[in-house]
Design a protein around this motif. Structure first.
Motif, mmCIF file in Angstrom:
data_model
loop_
_atom_site.group_PDB
_atom_site.id
_atom_site.type_symbol
_atom_site.label_atom_id
_atom_site.label_comp_id
_atom_site.label_asym_id
_atom_site.label_seq_id
_atom_site.Cartn_x
_atom_site.Cartn_y
_atom_site.Cartn_z
ATOM 1 N N SER A 89 -119.348 -83.312 -36.609
ATOM 2 C CA SER A 89 -119.258 -83.612 -35.174
ATOM 3 C C SER A 89 -117.853 -84.074 -34.793
ATOM 4 C CB SER A 89 -120.282 -84.689 -34.805
ATOM 5 O OG SER A 89 -120.159 -85.060 -33.458
ATOM 6 N N ALA A 90 -117.266 -84.932 -35.650
ATOM 7 C CA ALA A 90 -115.922 -85.445 -35.373
ATOM 8 C C ALA A 90 -114.896 -84.323 -35.383
ATOM 9 C CB ALA A 90 -115.549 -86.513 -36.393
ATOM 10 N N GLU A 91 -115.009 -83.415 -36.367
ATOM 11 C CA GLU A 91 -114.065 -82.296 -36.455
ATOM 12 C C GLU A 91 -114.201 -81.356 -35.262
ATOM 13 O OE1 GLU A 91 -115.095 -80.752 -40.268
ATOM 14 O OE2 GLU A 91 -113.647 -82.022 -41.349
ATOM 15 N N THR A 92 -115.456 -81.118 -34.850
ATOM 16 C CA THR A 92 -115.706 -80.259 -33.680
ATOM 17 C C THR A 92 -115.129 -80.880 -32.411
ATOM 18 O OG1 THR A 92 -117.746 -79.398 -34.668
ATOM 19 C CG2 THR A 92 -117.481 -79.134 -32.276
ATOM 20 N N ASN A 93 -115.372 -82.181 -32.256
ATOM 21 C CA ASN A 93 -114.868 -82.886 -31.074
ATOM 22 C C ASN A 93 -113.343 -82.915 -31.044
ATOM 23 O OD1 ASN A 93 -117.440 -83.422 -30.140
ATOM 24 N ND2 ASN A 93 -117.565 -85.431 -31.122
ATOM 25 N N LEU A 94 -112.724 -83.014 -32.238
ATOM 26 C CA LEU A 94 -111.268 -83.018 -32.322
ATOM 27 C C LEU A 94 -110.710 -81.673 -31.867
ATOM 28 C CD1 LEU A 94 -108.590 -84.308 -33.139
ATOM 29 C CD2 LEU A 94 -109.006 -83.507 -35.494
ATOM 30 N N GLU A 95 -111.322 -80.609 -32.343
ATOM 31 C CA GLU A 95 -110.874 -79.268 -31.977
ATOM 32 C C GLU A 95 -111.019 -79.037 -30.465
ATOM 33 O OE1 GLU A 95 -111.859 -74.559 -33.046
ATOM 34 O OE2 GLU A 95 -112.830 -76.198 -34.148
ATOM 35 N N LYS A 96 -112.164 -79.490 -29.923
ATOM 36 C CA LYS A 96 -112.411 -79.334 -28.489
ATOM 37 C C LYS A 96 -111.411 -80.133 -27.664
ATOM 38 C CE LYS A 96 -116.021 -79.906 -25.000
ATOM 39 N NZ LYS A 96 -117.425 -80.358 -24.733
ATOM 40 N N ALA A 97 -111.140 -81.363 -28.090
ATOM 41 C CA ALA A 97 -110.206 -82.231 -27.355
ATOM 42 C C ALA A 97 -108.797 -81.660 -27.395
ATOM 43 C CB ALA A 97 -110.233 -83.642 -27.939
ATOM 44 N N GLN A 98 -108.412 -81.079 -28.555
ATOM 45 C CA GLN A 98 -107.078 -80.486 -28.675
ATOM 46 C C GLN A 98 -106.937 -79.263 -27.766
ATOM 47 O OE1 GLN A 98 -107.074 -79.997 -32.956
ATOM 48 N NE2 GLN A 98 -105.737 -81.779 -33.255
ATOM 49 N N GLU A 99 -108.025 -78.492 -27.665
ATOM 50 C CA GLU A 99 -108.009 -77.328 -26.771
ATOM 51 C C GLU A 99 -107.882 -77.771 -25.312
ATOM 52 O OE1 GLU A 99 -111.549 -75.192 -27.617
ATOM 53 O OE2 GLU A 99 -110.824 -74.354 -29.511
ATOM 54 N N GLN A 100 -108.639 -78.803 -24.953
ATOM 55 C CA GLN A 100 -108.569 -79.314 -23.581
ATOM 56 C C GLN A 100 -107.180 -79.864 -23.272
ATOM 57 O OE1 GLN A 100 -111.758 -82.185 -23.607
ATOM 58 N NE2 GLN A 100 -113.255 -80.720 -22.813
ATOM 59 N N LEU A 101 -106.590 -80.567 -24.246
ATOM 60 C CA LEU A 101 -105.253 -81.116 -24.055
ATOM 61 C C LEU A 101 -104.238 -80.004 -23.828
ATOM 62 C CD1 LEU A 101 -103.222 -83.461 -24.089
ATOM 63 C CD2 LEU A 101 -103.129 -83.230 -26.593
ATOM 64 N N SER A 102 -104.328 -78.969 -24.662
ATOM 65 C CA SER A 102 -103.401 -77.844 -24.549
ATOM 66 C C SER A 102 -103.555 -77.157 -23.188
ATOM 67 C CB SER A 102 -103.662 -76.845 -25.671
ATOM 68 O OG SER A 102 -102.815 -75.727 -25.547
ATOM 69 N N ARG A 103 -104.812 -76.969 -22.756
ATOM 70 C CA ARG A 103 -105.062 -76.295 -21.486
ATOM 71 C C ARG A 103 -104.537 -77.116 -20.305
ATOM 72 N NH1 ARG A 103 -110.138 -76.084 -21.793
ATOM 73 N NH2 ARG A 103 -110.707 -77.652 -20.225
ATOM 74 N N ASN A 104 -104.801 -78.421 -20.342
ATOM 75 C CA ASN A 104 -104.365 -79.292 -19.246
ATOM 76 C C ASN A 104 -102.840 -79.404 -19.185
ATOM 77 O OD1 ASN A 104 -106.932 -79.879 -18.270
ATOM 78 N ND2 ASN A 104 -107.211 -81.597 -19.678
ATOM 79 N N LYS A 105 -102.194 -79.469 -20.362
ATOM 80 C CA LYS A 105 -100.731 -79.520 -20.380
ATOM 81 C C LYS A 105 -100.124 -78.239 -19.823
ATOM 82 C CE LYS A 105 -99.633 -82.849 -24.035
ATOM 83 N NZ LYS A 105 -98.990 -83.040 -25.353
ATOM 84 N N GLU A 106 -100.721 -77.117 -20.198
ATOM 85 C CA GLU A 106 -100.208 -75.831 -19.737
ATOM 86 C C GLU A 106 -100.395 -75.696 -18.230
ATOM 87 O OE1 GLU A 106 -98.246 -72.360 -19.862
ATOM 88 O OE2 GLU A 106 -98.529 -73.774 -21.531
ATOM 89 N N ARG A 107 -101.564 -76.162 -17.738
ATOM 90 C CA ARG A 107 -101.832 -76.094 -16.308
ATOM 91 C C ARG A 107 -100.856 -76.974 -15.520
ATOM 92 N NH1 ARG A 107 -103.539 -72.437 -13.451
ATOM 93 N NH2 ARG A 107 -105.419 -72.132 -14.705
ATOM 94 N N LEU A 108 -100.596 -78.176 -16.046
ATOM 95 C CA LEU A 108 -99.658 -79.086 -15.383
ATOM 96 C C LEU A 108 -98.248 -78.508 -15.392
ATOM 97 C CD1 LEU A 108 -99.078 -81.828 -14.058
ATOM 98 C CD2 LEU A 108 -98.789 -82.790 -16.352
ATOM 99 N N LYS A 109 -97.855 -77.978 -16.538
ATOM 100 C CA LYS A 109 -96.528 -77.387 -16.668
ATOM 101 C C LYS A 109 -96.364 -76.219 -15.702
ATOM 102 C CE LYS A 109 -93.497 -75.148 -20.052
ATOM 103 N NZ LYS A 109 -93.383 -74.672 -21.456
ATOM 104 N N GLU A 110 -97.417 -75.394 -15.611
ATOM 105 C CA GLU A 110 -97.377 -74.228 -14.731
ATOM 106 C C GLU A 110 -97.232 -74.659 -13.270
ATOM 107 O OE1 GLU A 110 -100.305 -70.530 -13.336
ATOM 108 O OE2 GLU A 110 -100.888 -71.882 -14.977
ATOM 109 N N TYR A 111 -97.981 -75.702 -12.887
ATOM 110 C CA TYR A 111 -97.937 -76.122 -11.485
ATOM 111 C C TYR A 111 -96.594 -76.765 -11.142
ATOM 112 C CZ TYR A 111 -99.174 -78.018 -6.994
ATOM 113 O OH TYR A 111 -99.178 -78.306 -5.652
#
Length: 345
Positions: A42-64
Motif C-alpha cells: 500500500s505504501a509503495e502504491t501510494n508513493l507512486e501515485k503521489a509522485q505522479e500527482q506531483l509531476s502532473r501538478n508541477k507540469e500544469r503549473l509550469k505550463e500555465y
C-alpha cells in the motif's frame, strides 16, 4: 490568481505525502518499524501515485506560468483544433451536469474557468481538484471580502473628508478597525439570514436596535452594562452555528471598543460616530434606537429585569485561574504566593 495558489498548495501537499511515505519505507528497510506485506504494498502504491500527482501538478503549473498568447497559437496548430474547441465550449455544461460533484464544487469550477485566459485547456477532473482546493483555502471568499473591504473603505474615507472643523477623523488604525468591523458585521448578518432561509426557520427580522446611553454610561452604570449584555445575548441567539456565535463575540468586542473610544471623545466624536453608525446601518441594517418612548420603555424593562436577577449565581465555566494565567505563570516561571500566616499579629 486562484489556479496558481491552488496548484502550489497541491504541490506542497504532494511533497509532504511523498516525504512521509519515504520516511515510513525507510524505517521499514532499516528494521526500525516493520510493515506488513499489505502495508508495504500500500505504501509503495501510494508513493507512486503521489509522485505522479506531483509531476502532473508541477507540469500544469509550469505550463500555465509560461503560457502566453503566442505559445497558445503555436500549440493550437499542433492540436486538433475542432476537438479542443468542442471540449472548451461544452465544459461548463459537463460540469453543471456532473451528478458526482457538489453544487459548491461546480460553482467554484465555473468561477475558475471564468478567471482563466481564453482557450486555456484544463481537464475536468483537474479543474475539480483545483476547485476543491480553492474551496478549502477560501479563496473566493477572500476575494469577495477584499472587494467589500475596498468598497466600505472608500465610502468611509469619502465621508470623513466632509467633516469640517476640529474632529477626530485622522485616527489611522481606528479608521481601519471601523472598516473591518462594518464588513465583518455585514458578513455575519448575511450568513445568519442565509442559514435561516436554508433551514426554513421563521423569517429573519434583523438585529435589535442598540441604545447610546449603554455605551456612554458603560463602567459607571451597571444598568448600561446589563442592557448591553442582554442585547448581545439576543443577537447571539440569532446565530445558528458555533462559528457564527464565535464571530459575533469577536464583532461585538470590536464594535463596543470602537464605540466607547469615539463616545469618550464627546462632541469631537459626534460626526465620526455618525458616519460609523450610518455605514453599519447601510451594510448590516444595525441601527440605534432614537424614539424616546422606546428608550424609556427599555430603561424601565432593564430595571425590572435586574431586580429579578440573582447575581450570586456563577456560570459553570467560571474559573479564577484561567488558561492564559497558567500559560503566563509558566512563561515567567512564576511561583505562587502562599497565604501569609497573620495569626497573632
Amino acid at each position: 490568481m486562484k489556479i496558481i495558489v491552488a496548484l502550489e498548495e497541491l504541490i506542497k501537499e504532494n511533497e509532504t505525502v511523498i516525504k512521509s511515505i519515504k520516511k515510513q519505507l525507510g524505517r521499514h528497510e532499516s528494521g526500525e518499524s516493520k510493515l506488513s506485506y499489505m502495508g508495504l504494498a500500500s505504501a509503495e502504491t501510494n508513493l507512486e501515485k503521489a509522485q505522479e500527482q506531483l509531476s502532473r501538478n508541477k507540469e500544469r503549473l509550469k505550463e500555465y506560468l509560461a503560457l502566453d498568447m503566442e505559445e497558445l497559437v503555436e500549440k493550437e496548430k499542433v492540436r486538433d483544433a475542432i476537438e479542443r474547441k468542442n471540449y472548451l465550449n461544452y465544459q461548463k455544461i459537463r460540469i453543471n451536469r456532473d451528478i458526482t460533484k457538489k453544487n459548491d464544487e461546480k460553482l467554484e469550477a465555473m468561477l475558475i474557468l471564468d478567471e482563466l485566459k481564453e482557450d486555456f485547456l484544463i481537464e475536468d477532473e483537474e479543474l475539480f481538484e483545483i476547485a476543491s482546493k480553492s474551496i478549502d483555502l477560501g479563496l473566493t471568499l477572500h476575494i469577495d471580502l477584499q472587494k467589500k473591504i475596498i468598497e466600505v473603505k472608500n465610502e468611509f474615507e469619502s465621508a470623513l473628508k466632509n467633516i469640517e472643523g476640529e474632529n477626530i477623523s485622522d485616527l489611522g488604525m481606528l479608521n481601519f478597525r471601523c472598516v473591518l468591523t462594518i464588513v465583518h458585521l455585514h458578513v455575519l448578518r448575511t450568513n445568519i439570514q442565509e442559514n435561516i432561509e436554508e433551514d426554513k426557520l421563521p423569517p429573519f427580522r434583523g438585529f435589535p436596535k442598540f441604545e447610546d446611553w449603554w455605551i456612554k454610561e458603560l463602567w459607571s452604570n451597571h444598568q448600561a452594562y446589563y442592557g448591553l449584555y442582554k442585547w448581545k445575548q439576543i443577537i447571539s441567539k440569532l446565530c445558528i452555528t458555533h462559528d457564527q456565535k464565535r464571530a459575533w463575540d469577536i464583532v461585538f468586542s470590536n464594535w463596543i471598543s470602537i464605540k466607547k473610544i469615539i463616545t469618550d471623545k464627546a462632541t469631537l466624536g459626534y460626526e465620526y460616530n455618525y458616519i460609523f453608525d450610518q455605514l453599519i446601518r447601510k451594510h448590516s441594517e444595525l441601527e440605534e434606537e432614537l424614539a424616546t418612548s422606546s428608550l424609556k420603555s427599555m430603561s424601565e424593562l432593564t430595571k425590572t429585569i435586574i431586580a429579578k436577577e440573582n447575581f450570586s449565581l456563577v456560570p459553570k465555566e467560571h474559573t479564577i485561574i484561567t488558561d492564559f494565567v497558567k500559560f503566563k505563570r509558566n512563561k515567567l516561571n512564576y511561583k505562587d504566593v502562599k497565604k501569609l500566616n497573620t495569626k497573632g499579629k
